[in-house]
Design a protein around this motif. Structure first.
Motif, short mmCIF file in Angstrom:
data_model
loop_
_atom_site.label_atom_id
_atom_site.label_comp_id
_atom_site.label_asym_id
_atom_site.label_seq_id
_atom_site.Cartn_x
_atom_site.Cartn_y
_atom_site.Cartn_z
N PRO A 424 42.94 50.19 40.94
CA PRO A 424 42.68 48.76 41.17
C PRO A 424 41.20 48.43 41.29
CG PRO A 424 44.46 49.53 42.57
CD PRO A 424 43.86 50.74 41.94
N ILE A 425 40.45 49.27 42.00
CA ILE A 425 39.02 48.99 42.18
C ILE A 425 38.28 49.06 40.85
CG2 ILE A 425 36.90 49.90 43.20
CD1 ILE A 425 38.48 50.58 45.69
N LEU A 426 38.59 50.05 40.04
CA LEU A 426 37.92 50.17 38.75
C LEU A 426 38.22 48.96 37.86
CD1 LEU A 426 38.41 53.95 37.85
CD2 LEU A 426 36.32 52.82 38.63
N VAL A 427 39.49 48.58 37.76
CA VAL A 427 39.86 47.48 36.87
C VAL A 427 39.18 46.18 37.28
CG1 VAL A 427 41.78 46.04 36.09
CG2 VAL A 427 42.04 48.52 36.17
N PHE A 428 39.29 45.81 38.54
CA PHE A 428 38.79 44.50 38.95
C PHE A 428 37.28 44.51 39.21
CE2 PHE A 428 43.31 44.07 39.79
CZ PHE A 428 43.56 42.82 39.26
N THR A 429 36.70 45.67 39.44
CA THR A 429 35.24 45.74 39.49
C THR A 429 34.64 45.48 38.12
OG1 THR A 429 35.20 47.25 41.37
CG2 THR A 429 33.29 47.26 39.94
N PHE A 430 35.15 46.15 37.12
CA PHE A 430 34.65 45.92 35.76
C PHE A 430 34.95 44.50 35.30
CE2 PHE A 430 35.45 50.71 35.05
CZ PHE A 430 34.23 51.01 35.62
N TYR A 431 36.12 43.98 35.67
CA TYR A 431 36.46 42.62 35.24
C TYR A 431 35.58 41.57 35.92
CZ TYR A 431 39.27 38.56 33.98
OH TYR A 431 39.69 37.36 33.47
N GLN A 432 35.18 41.83 37.16
CA GLN A 432 34.30 40.90 37.85
C GLN A 432 32.95 40.80 37.14
OE1 GLN A 432 35.17 38.97 40.44
NE2 GLN A 432 33.14 38.01 40.45
N TRP A 433 32.51 41.88 36.53
CA TRP A 433 31.24 41.85 35.80
C TRP A 433 31.31 40.97 34.56
CZ3 TRP A 433 30.08 47.85 35.89
CH2 TRP A 433 29.90 48.26 37.23
N THR A 434 32.51 40.74 34.04
CA THR A 434 32.64 39.88 32.85
C THR A 434 32.72 38.41 33.20
OG1 THR A 434 35.08 39.99 32.86
CG2 THR A 434 33.88 41.75 31.70
N LEU A 435 32.99 38.07 34.47
CA LEU A 435 33.15 36.66 34.85
C LEU A 435 31.83 35.96 35.09
CD1 LEU A 435 36.19 36.94 37.32
CD2 LEU A 435 36.20 36.33 34.90
N LYS A 436 30.85 36.67 35.65
CA LYS A 436 29.54 36.08 35.98
C LYS A 436 29.72 34.86 36.86
CE LYS A 436 27.69 37.60 31.51
NZ LYS A 436 27.03 37.19 30.23
N ASP A 437 30.47 35.05 37.93
CA ASP A 437 30.83 33.91 38.78
C ASP A 437 30.00 33.86 40.06
OD1 ASP A 437 32.69 31.67 39.49
OD2 ASP A 437 33.17 33.04 41.12
N SER A 438 30.02 34.90 40.85
CA SER A 438 29.35 34.91 42.15
C SER A 438 28.49 36.17 42.26
CB SER A 438 30.39 34.86 43.28
OG SER A 438 29.78 35.10 44.52
N TRP A 439 27.22 36.00 42.61
CA TRP A 439 26.34 37.16 42.69
C TRP A 439 26.73 38.07 43.85
CZ3 TRP A 439 23.78 37.92 47.21
CH2 TRP A 439 23.59 36.82 48.05
N LEU A 440 27.28 37.51 44.92
CA LEU A 440 27.70 38.34 46.04
C LEU A 440 28.90 39.19 45.66
CD1 LEU A 440 27.35 39.21 48.96
CD2 LEU A 440 28.76 37.23 49.65
N SER A 441 29.82 38.65 44.89
CA SER A 441 30.97 39.43 44.43
C SER A 441 30.53 40.58 43.54
CB SER A 441 31.94 38.53 43.67
OG SER A 441 32.44 37.50 44.50
N VAL A 442 29.53 40.34 42.68
CA VAL A 442 29.03 41.40 41.82
C VAL A 442 28.35 42.48 42.66
CG1 VAL A 442 27.43 41.94 39.96
CG2 VAL A 442 28.77 39.84 39.88
N LEU A 443 27.58 42.09 43.67
CA LEU A 443 26.91 43.06 44.53
C LEU A 443 27.93 43.92 45.28
CD1 LEU A 443 24.36 44.22 45.84
CD2 LEU A 443 24.49 42.36 47.52
N LEU A 444 28.96 43.29 45.82
CA LEU A 444 29.99 44.04 46.55
C LEU A 444 30.76 44.96 45.61
CD1 LEU A 444 31.37 41.28 48.95
CD2 LEU A 444 29.79 43.15 49.50
N SER A 445 30.94 44.55 44.37
CA SER A 445 31.64 45.40 43.41
C SER A 445 30.85 46.67 43.12
CB SER A 445 31.91 44.63 42.13
OG SER A 445 30.70 44.31 41.47
N VAL A 446 29.53 46.55 43.04
CA VAL A 446 28.70 47.73 42.82
C VAL A 446 28.75 48.65 44.03
CG1 VAL A 446 26.35 48.53 42.42
CG2 VAL A 446 27.20 46.52 41.21
#
Length: 779
Positions: A424-446
């Motif tokens: 689950p973490i791999l799928v939705f982490t990579f998918y979050q990078w394609t949305l370009k929605d929230s910079w905090l979400s991208v930081l937490l995903s990394v």
């Protein structure tokens, strides 16, 4: 009447699950969602609930609408789409209904709820097959279009999806699978404490969670899933960390605020569910474009046959000059930006989670799971420490031993928790990078991706390094990496590498290939095929049964992935075949879950308990009787192996009276008795030496005393097979029977081998030129 009836055979396994409930429920069709298919101009709708009951051919409605455009004369077109077919497409002259009271459309607000029987002239029952009331997740929608008579402009367009109340998404299935996982977890914890790091239950726990996650993952691809299969995969969303939520959920509201404060601009989840916003090319709409009137065929309705109260509903409706808003009814057109595409958007919104909220939901669930695991491990260590200081702990050394191994135990369970969260973490982490929605979400995903890699990758390295074919390390892996080493043979632990690679590639393809469903499913098929080939070649698991079980799960995923090729939009497969394939895929996955359930029962020992209860304990007695029956009939032969085993390390043995057979050993060459003459025998003398031998024994030539220099030290090779020793029987191999008792012979029962003589007879002594031989003969 329609080809939709062909679904009977394909859906028979699902319909047979609850036949009693099917017959008990009323046959009904009702609207499940309402949307504008064109921007509203003349009519605004707040509520549009209509249900048709087939038993008494009546309609129950609850409608709230308003007409706001004066002097509008319209023609109504009613369009029905059922699995891509158009059984109904008629135009109705509004001015001819109800004495012309609807032409032009009056300016009033209509708020009405009632139940009315339909006239026999409509004959709706003949247009709807009976399967429409029982098939789960029926794919049908109705469209009402009002077109201006003079200009041909569309004044109003309303689409309503239909449902019969049956669906493969059932909360009972969610709770059942979750309970199965909890039971497997309890059994895994117990066996890992009792049986150590190589217990079987923790391995099967990971297999079960992986299977459930594979089913959920199969619903995240950019494919045109039939509604029946999409709903089926929603039953396993909890295994992916996606729990059903509402727009008023505190967690979802917090995520929405966080996203909007950190640059997020994507829309939140809708209160009306996901069906209203599904792309009209996909199920349940199955329409490439919006349907418009095909013909102006008049539908004659006799107003006199309608109930009087139905006509009064219009005349008594209150007029309100206030113009109503569309309420929560959304406008979805070809050019709308709020349309949900196939894959993750439809899947997450189906359970009340916005597309942009999916990763943050997984992130919070992972934090909660981490807190639970750490808290449970800490509490367990506290209890263990407290028990070790009591009298119980001092009298049970196993408790102190488990305490010394507890760090490895805790690290192993930490790795298992990380493995559960990996996909689950791999799928939705990579998918979050394609949305370009929230910079905090991208930081937490990394951050969470780095933390996950820190836990999993080093442990996998330490587990597989000693099993690599070109390994330079000889250190054996510690019990703390048992989740990687326990399932596999020591020289096949490197099989973890392809498993991790397949997991990572699947996550990458699912996230970054969200616009290419065909590419995604082809990748899944190729990966599962390569994984199966590697499983067949390497046979990495510890037992053959484990290899077969892993192969079955791999074949299940391979077959289901292959069937999902039919869901690709580019192939444009008809809705009915897609529904049939979706039902078959759901059944295959369901069978795999049931097999996992029975496997869990076997691991719990319930199968042995069941066999014992059914056979009343006779199975063990029959097995023991079979073992005894397989023993030799001769009691002396039956006792021979145990007797020889006990005396295997003895150098000498004395012949005593007893039932066992003794054999004179050749290697030590003891001195012969004093009564044996040392003079050579004449060439004409002969003797017959031998006794009754078992049938399985080979016949050997006996060697009488020789006149060579070794003769005084080489006694005759004697087989004693009598069941009792006596002075006479003890001298049966001597030509000169002495009156005195013979000197006890030194016996060495097979000092060089444990193989009985009848299996590997000893070779005869080298022939002597002065000896005469005669084969053994039964006396």
């Amino acid at each position: 009447m329609f080809s939709v009836a062909r679904l009977r055979r394909a859906l028979a396994p699902l319909l047979l699950l609850a036949p009693a409930l099917v017959h008990a429920r009323d046959r009904v069709l009702f609207t499940s969602s309402v949307t504008y298919c064109e921007p509203p101009q003349s009519i605004l709708v707040q509520q549009f609930d209509i249900a048709y009951y087939a038993n008494n051919q009546s309609i129950v409605f609850n409608i709230s609408a308003a007409s706001v455009d004066p002097n509008t004369n319209v023609v109504a077109n009613l369009f029905l789409n059922v699995y891509g077919m158009n059984p109904v497409n008629v135009s109705i002259d509004i001015c001819s209904l109800f004495g012309g009271v609807l032409c032009p459309l009056p300016l009033y607000t209509f708020n009405g709820a009632d139940s009315i029987p339909l006239p026999d002239s409509l004959d709706i029952a003949s247009h709807l097959p009976s399967i429409a009331y029982t098939i789960p997740d029926i794919e049908a929608y109705a469209q009402l279009t009002l077109t201006d008579v003079d200009s041909g402009e569309v004044k109003a367009c309303i689409q309503t999806t239909l449902s019969n109340g049956w669906s493969t998404h059932q909360y009972a299935v969610e709770w059942a699978t979750a309970s199965l996982a909890l039971l497997a977890l309890a059994l895994a914890i117990w066996q890992s404490v009792v049986d150590g790091p190589f217990a079987l239950a923790p391995i099967r726990l990971i297999d079960l969670i992986s299977l459930l996650q594979s089913i959920a993952l199969s619903g995240l691809l950019a494919l045109n899933y039939p509604s029946i299969y999409r709903s089926f995969t929603l039953n396993f969303a909890w295994a992916f960390g996606l729990f059903p939520a509402t727009t008023t959920s505190p967690i979802q509201q917090s995520i929405n605020r966080m996203r909007h404060l950190t640059g997020g601009a994507m829309s939140n989840a809708s209160d009306n569910g996901v069906t209203s916003f599904v792309n009209r090319k996909l199920s349940p709409y199955n329409s490439a474009n919006f349907a418009l009137p095909l013909s102006l065929s008049s539908l004659q309705v006799d107003i006199a046959t309608l109930p009087e109260r139905f006509t009064d509903t219009f005349s008594n409706s209150s007029f309100s000059p206030q113009v109503l808003v569309g309420g929560d009814v959304a406008t979805v057109t070809d050019d709308s930006s709020n349309v949900l595409e196939a894959g993750i958007p439809i899947y997450t919104n189906s359970i009340g989670i916005a597309t942009a909220n999916a990763f943050m939901t997984i992130f919070l669930i992972a934090l909660i799971l981490t807190a639970i695991v750490l808290g449970a491990l800490g509490l367990a260590y506290g209890v263990l420490l407290a028990l070790s200081r009591t009298e119980y702990g001092r009298t049970h050394p196993a408790l102190a031993n488990f305490r010394s191994q507890y760090p490895s135990f805790a690290r192993a369970w930490g790795i298992r928790a990380a493995l559960v969260c990996t996909m689950p973490i791999l799928v939705f982490t990579f998918y979050q990078w394609t949305l370009k929605d929230s910079w905090l979400s991208v930081l937490l995903s990394v951050i969470i991706l780095v933390a996950l890699g820190t836990i999993v990758l080093p442990s996998a390295f330490f587990a597989v390094r000693s099993s690599l074919p070109i390994s330079k390390w000889t250190t054996e892996p510690t019990p703390s990496v048992a989740p990687f080493t326990a399932p596999y043979r020591p020289n096949r632990v490197y099989y973890v590498i392809p498993l991790l690679l397949v997991m990572i590639v699947k996550a990458l393809v699912t996230a970054f290939g969200h616009a290419h469903g065909m590419v995604q499913v082809i990748f899944f098929v190729v990966l599962e095929f390569l994984l199966f080939i590697s499983l067949v070649i390497l046979k990495p698991y510890r037992t053959r049964g484990a290899d077969v079980f892993a192969g079955y799960l791999c074949i299940t995923r391979l077959v289901c992935s292959g069937l999902m090729i039919a869901f690709a939009e580019s192939l444009a497969v008809k809705p009915i075949p897609r529904v049939a394939i979706g039902a078959i895929t759901a059944v295959i996955f369901s069978v795999a879950v049931v097999i996992m359930f029975f496997n869990l029962l076997v691991n719990m020992g319930l199968w042995r308990l069941f066999v014992y209860a059914v056979t009343c304990g006779r199975r063990g007695r029959r097995r023991a009787h079979a073992v005894l029956s397989s023993q030799p009939s001769d009691s002396s032969l039956g006792e021979k192996a145990g007797d020889l085993e006990k005396r295997d390390n003895k150098d000498n043995a004395t012949v005593t009276t007893g039932p066992s057979q003794y054999f004179v050993s050749r290697p030590n060459n003891p001195s012969p008795p004093s009564t044996v003459p040392s003079t050579p025998l004449s060439a004409t003398s002969s003797t017959t030496l031998g006794e009754t031998l078992p049938r399985r024994w080979s016949f050997q030539h006996s060697r009488p005393p020789s006149v060579s220099t070794d003769a005084p030290h080489s006694p005759a090779y004697t087989h004693r097979t009598s069941t009792a020793s006596s002075p006479i029987s003890g001298q049966r191999h001597s030509r000169n029977i002495s009156s005195s008792l013979p000197t006890p012979l030194e016996e060495h029962p097979y000092p060089h081998t444990r193989t009985p003589p009848h299996s590997h007879p000893l070779p005869p002594l080298p022939p002597s030129p002065h000896a005469h031989y005669e084969p053994y003969r039964a006396v």
